[in-house]
Design a protein around this motif. Structure first.
Motif, PDB file in Angstrom:
ATOM      1  N   PHE A 136      -6.502  34.284 -28.349  1.00 14.47           N
ATOM      2  CA  PHE A 136      -5.162  33.010 -28.117  1.00 14.47           C
ATOM      3  C   PHE A 136      -4.116  33.436 -28.216  1.00 14.47           C
ATOM      4  N   THR A 139      -1.288  31.061 -29.535  1.00  9.44           N
ATOM      5  CA  THR A 139      -1.732  30.676 -31.347  1.00  9.44           C
ATOM      6  C   THR A 139      -1.306  31.503 -31.611  1.00  9.44           C
ATOM      7  N   ILE A 303      -0.767  25.071 -28.123  1.00 13.71           N
ATOM      8  CA  ILE A 303      -1.588  23.292 -27.758  1.00 13.71           C
ATOM      9  C   ILE A 303      -1.735  23.221 -26.348  1.00 13.71           C
ATOM     10  N   PHE A 304      -0.612  22.816 -25.859  1.00 13.18           N
ATOM     11  CA  PHE A 304      -0.637  22.477 -24.578  1.00 13.18           C
ATOM     12  C   PHE A 304      -1.206  23.757 -23.949  1.00 13.18           C
ATOM     13  N   GLU A 306      -3.713  26.615 -24.853  1.00 15.10           N
ATOM     14  CA  GLU A 306      -4.728  26.784 -26.050  1.00 15.10           C
ATOM     15  C   GLU A 306      -5.341  25.903 -26.840  1.00 15.10           C
ATOM     16  N   GLY A 307      -4.678  24.833 -26.544  1.00 19.55           N
ATOM     17  CA  GLY A 307      -5.558  23.870 -27.072  1.00 19.55           C
ATOM     18  C   GLY A 307      -6.176  23.856 -28.948  1.00 19.55           C
ATOM     19  N   VAL A 308      -6.064  23.210 -29.408  1.00 22.97           N
ATOM     20  CA  VAL A 308      -6.203  23.137 -31.117  1.00 22.97           C
ATOM     21  C   VAL A 308      -7.707  24.716 -31.470  1.00 22.97           C
ATOM     22  N   LYS A 309      -7.515  25.610 -31.718  1.00 28.41           N
ATOM     23  CA  LYS A 309      -8.147  26.586 -31.723  1.00 28.41           C
ATOM     24  C   LYS A 309      -8.487  27.262 -32.750  1.00 28.41           C
ATOM     25  N   THR A 311      -9.543  26.387 -35.837  1.00 32.23           N
ATOM     26  CA  THR A 311     -10.126  25.667 -37.004  1.00 32.23           C
ATOM     27  C   THR A 311     -11.063  26.284 -37.472  1.00 32.23           C
ATOM     28  N   TYR A 314     -13.883  25.954 -35.040  1.00 32.48           N
ATOM     29  CA  TYR A 314     -13.976  26.781 -34.194  1.00 32.48           C
ATOM     30  C   TYR A 314     -14.319  27.980 -33.925  1.00 32.48           C
TER      31      TYR A 314
END
Length: 409
Positions: A136, A139, A303-304, A306-309, A311, A314
């Motif tokens: 990603f 990110t 965020i738009f 790839e999302g919240v990855k 964490t 995850y």
């Protein structure tokens, strides 16, 4: 009484009476010899006698006026010699201090170059390790700008670096620079995630080509024939290295090319759209502001897209070592910000040509170190292509300062 007696003794033994009668005629100094000094009263001690003779000589000015003037000249000459000796000593001390300060400056500059290369090596190694397992890049780029933003704010709040006063006009001028800076680093990370570090930096050796083309298109700066000739080995070397690259894929190749385009667009925009000279910012302050603006621009996009990855949940779900990934991401971000800060510090101390040569050497160091660390398979032809491209970059940095002769009517 002693002065009078000494004066009488000198008068009676050394000065004829007809000389005293004719005081208007200056007497020759030849009668004042050592024999005359022996005529002083012998019952006086040496210091007292000399003091008496000095007092007496003041009274009998026609006799020893020339002697007094000679003594004064000798005294002045001695004082002048003493002052000259002091001046020479001070000049020598100044030269020694200047020599010592120049040695210190050379050592400091060498240390900065060493840190520049070291931070760059570790950034590429840690960054590649993360991007190999965490695919990603948007990110990762946003996190690197976030860490840089925290460092900038820390330096400003702790007065390690003066916080600038930014006007709206300055922010408007810096915004295009921040956009292309963000895209340049994003495309670099995308390339590092797809191909080997050595290949990415070989492609990035094409930066001078984009710099010449963009400067001619938007700034009207036409290159000299020497500059054009220096681009030929760069393009040929990159082509040769690309044909024999084991990790070659088009996504990594075009990402590195896009990084070249955006990074050199930043340089062109900085010349074309920067604010007035009296309102301009120094390089470190400009880089700090661009870092903050890049984070603001890229965080929502990450965020738009790839999302919240990033964490722990995850990462654990994908079988990754959370602590190891977090540590490497943090170290890569710190090295990323550190090597760019040091690069601007070097640029403040040396000429752009020297900085460009140093950047060429840095690319060689990064390529060699990454090949050794990751044990990247490199064929002889691939090595030859990389070497030709880097030699072209070095040649470009040297001939760039050769200015074209003005045309005569």
């Amino acid at each position: 009484m002693q002065v009078a007696a000494a004066a009488a003794a000198v008068t009676s033994t050394t000065v004829p009476l007809h000389h005293l009668r004719h005081r208007h005629r200056p007497l020759p100094l030849s009668p004042l010899r050592s024999s005359h000094l022996t005529a002083l009263p012998s019952n006086r001690s040496a210091p007292q006698t000399l003091r008496s003779w000095n007092r007496c000589s003041i009274i009998i000015s026609p006799i020893n006026g020339g002697a007094l003037r000679s003594e004064r000249i000798v005294a002045r000459a001695a004082a002048a010699e003493e002052e000259e000796g002091k001046g020479s000593e001070e000049e020598g001390n100044e030269k020694e201090s200047e020599k010592g300060s120049s040695v210190i400056e050379v050592v400091q500059l060498g240390a900065l170059f060493g840190l520049w290369y070291l931070f760059n090596i570790y950034f590429n190694i840690y960054n590649k390790q993360v991007l190999k397992v965490f695919h990603f890049p948007v990110t990762i780029s946003a996190i690197q700008f976030a860490v840089g933003t925290l460092l900038v704010l820390f330096m400003w709040t702790s007065n390690l670096y003066k916080r600038p006063k930014i006007s709206g006009a300055q922010l408007a001028a810096i915004l295009p620079l921040a956009v292309v800076h963000t895209l340049g680093n994003l495309f670099t990370n995308m390339s590092l995630g797809k191909v080997a570090v050595s290949f990415t930096h070989t492609i990035k050796a094409m930066e001078p080509f984009f710099s010449v083309v963009l400067s001619a298109m938007f700034l009207g700066e036409m290159p000299t024939p020497w500059v054009v000739l220096s681009l030929l080995p760069i393009a040929g070397g990159v082509a040769l290295a690309s044909m024999t690259e084991a990790s070659f894929n088009w996504a990594g190749f075009w990402s590195a090319m896009a990084s070249n385009l955006t990074n050199q667009s930043r340089n062109v925009l900085s010349k074309k759209f920067m604010v007035k000279k009296e309102e301009s910012l120094d390089n470190i302050t400009l880089f700090s502001i661009i870092t903050i603006m890049s984070f603001i621009l890229l965080a929502p996009a990450a965020i738009f897209l790839e999302g919240v990855k990033f964490t722990p949940a995850y990462l654990e779900a994908t079988g990754l070592n959370v602590k190891q990934v977090y540590t490497r991401v943090l170290l890569a971000a710190l090295c990323f910000h550190a090597y760019q800060q040091v690069s601007y510090m070097i640029l403040q101390r040396v000429s752009p040509v020297t900085h460009s040569v140093g950047n060429c050497v840095k690319r060689v160091v990064v390529i060699v170190s990454s090949v050794i660390f990751f044990k990247t398979p490199v064929s002889p032809i691939n090595s030859l292509g990389t070497g030709i491209a880097l030699a072209g970059v070095f040649l470009y940095s040297r001939v760039k300062r050769i200015k074209a002769k003005p045309k005569t009517a």
